[in-house]
Design a protein around this motif. Structure first.
Motif, short mmCIF file in Angstrom:
data_model
loop_
_atom_site.label_atom_id
_atom_site.label_comp_id
_atom_site.label_asym_id
_atom_site.label_seq_id
_atom_site.Cartn_x
_atom_site.Cartn_y
_atom_site.Cartn_z
N LYS A 35 0.83 -1.20 0.00
CA LYS A 35 0.00 0.00 0.00
C LYS A 35 0.87 1.26 0.00
N LEU A 36 0.34 2.32 -0.59
CA LEU A 36 1.06 3.60 -0.64
C LEU A 36 0.39 4.61 0.29
N TYR A 37 1.22 5.36 1.01
CA TYR A 37 0.74 6.40 1.91
C TYR A 37 1.51 7.68 1.62
N VAL A 41 5.52 7.68 0.74
CA VAL A 41 5.59 7.33 -0.67
C VAL A 41 6.98 7.50 -1.24
N HIS A 42 7.72 8.53 -0.83
CA HIS A 42 9.06 8.75 -1.37
C HIS A 42 10.03 7.67 -0.91
N HIS A 43 9.81 7.16 0.30
CA HIS A 43 10.64 6.07 0.79
C HIS A 43 10.28 4.75 0.12
N ASP A 44 8.98 4.54 -0.13
CA ASP A 44 8.52 3.28 -0.71
C ASP A 44 8.80 3.18 -2.21
N LEU A 45 8.93 4.32 -2.90
CA LEU A 45 9.15 4.34 -4.34
C LEU A 45 10.45 5.08 -4.66
N PRO A 46 11.59 4.58 -4.22
CA PRO A 46 12.85 5.33 -4.37
C PRO A 46 13.30 5.47 -5.82
N GLY A 47 12.88 4.54 -6.67
CA GLY A 47 13.34 4.58 -8.05
C GLY A 47 12.80 5.74 -8.85
N ILE A 48 11.70 6.34 -8.41
CA ILE A 48 11.13 7.47 -9.14
C ILE A 48 12.12 8.63 -9.18
#
Length: 273
Positions: A35-37, A41-48
């Motif tokens: 899940k995204l919060y 979100v920046h920690h969970d999706l570092p590749g962006i």
């Protein structure tokens, strides 16, 4: 006879065995982990961030496919012309219960592959008919032809979407393949078996735990496109989500069942009519 009324809560003991989810239920744990919060979100999706800052990484990620450049390859011809309309294909699509005994033309197989997962636009990032999160395309399509004109029976081929060729990866154990699938007798009737696999890391470096969700969603997108194209050509086709994971993985090169794994199988062939 009236409608049969079934109390869905009675299924709890079947689904969860104990009647309630275990505290470490894998499905619930994964759903929570993916899940995204807004707060994380920046920690969970570092590749962006990495992609935004690196043109080299964007170029590399755009070449999303396995490459077997050293292998002999069969050029796929121009796809066979599609007849009818999308509306007609949607109405006519059915999961086949049998297949005809004849061969599958190579231009029809080319249509199934190139129209659904081939590169359709090279202006900027390569684009394809099947949508993919971040245009990362974590899927690959392998083909086991049984009766396909121009291809070796029971060989294993990989579809290269950038070159529009089938890389020849050698032979596959035909009996072992069918024994892996949930409908072995039906698969033995088909003219070809298409195997959709995922390299999860292609999406995970950008989307973290969310990547598995995307890979599963995208395999459904791709399978439906293949089924509709098959219907448009008057072919019989059937998707199979049931297979013995370790046994099928063992038949595929460079797959370990964790980082790279099969997700879906599709049977195609002439209509039995």
């Amino acid at each position: 006879m009236g409608d049969l009324q079934v109390e869905s809560s009675n299924l709890l003991s079947v689904v969860y065995r104990t009647g309630i989810p275990d505290i470490d239920d894998p499905a619930e744990n994964y759903l929570e982990a993916s899940k995204l919060y807004s707060s994380t979100v920046h920690h969970d999706l570092p590749g962006i961030v990495a992609l935004d800052q690196s043109p080299e990484l964007r170029t590399m990620s755009a070449r999303a496919a396995r490459r077997y450049a050293s292998r002999l390859a069969v050029d796929l011809p121009e796809p066979a012309a599609l007849d009818g309309t999308l509306d007609a294909a949607l109405r006519a699509r059915r999961s086949a219960d049998g297949f005809g005994a004849g061969p599958l033309r190579l231009d029809l197989l080319s249509s199934l592959l190139r129209r659904t997962y081939g590169v359709t636009d090279r202006d900027g990032l390569p684009r394809r008919a099947t949508p993919s999160g971040g245009a990362l395309f974590p899927l690959d399509v392998f083909v086991v032809p049984r009766r396909v004109d121009g291809l070796r029976g029971n060989g294993l081929y990989h579809f290269d979407p950038f070159r529009s060729v089938l890389a020849d990866l050698g032979d596959v154990d035909d009996e072992a393949l069918h024994d892996c699938l949930v409908s072995p007798e039906l698969s033995r009737q088909s003219a070809a078996v298409l195997l959709v696999t995922a390299s999860f890391w292609r999406s995970r470096f950008k989307y973290g735990q969310r990547a598995l969700r995307f890979a599963l969603i995208e395999s459904g997108h791709l399978a439906q496109n293949i089924l509709l194209v098959a219907t448009g050509h008057g072919l019989a086709a059937r998707p199979l989500g049931g297979f013995l994971d370790n046994d099928l993985t063992a038949l595929l090169p460079d797959h370990n069942g964790v980082d790279d794994a099969p997700l879906y199988a599709l049977l195609v062939g002439p209509s039995p009519d």
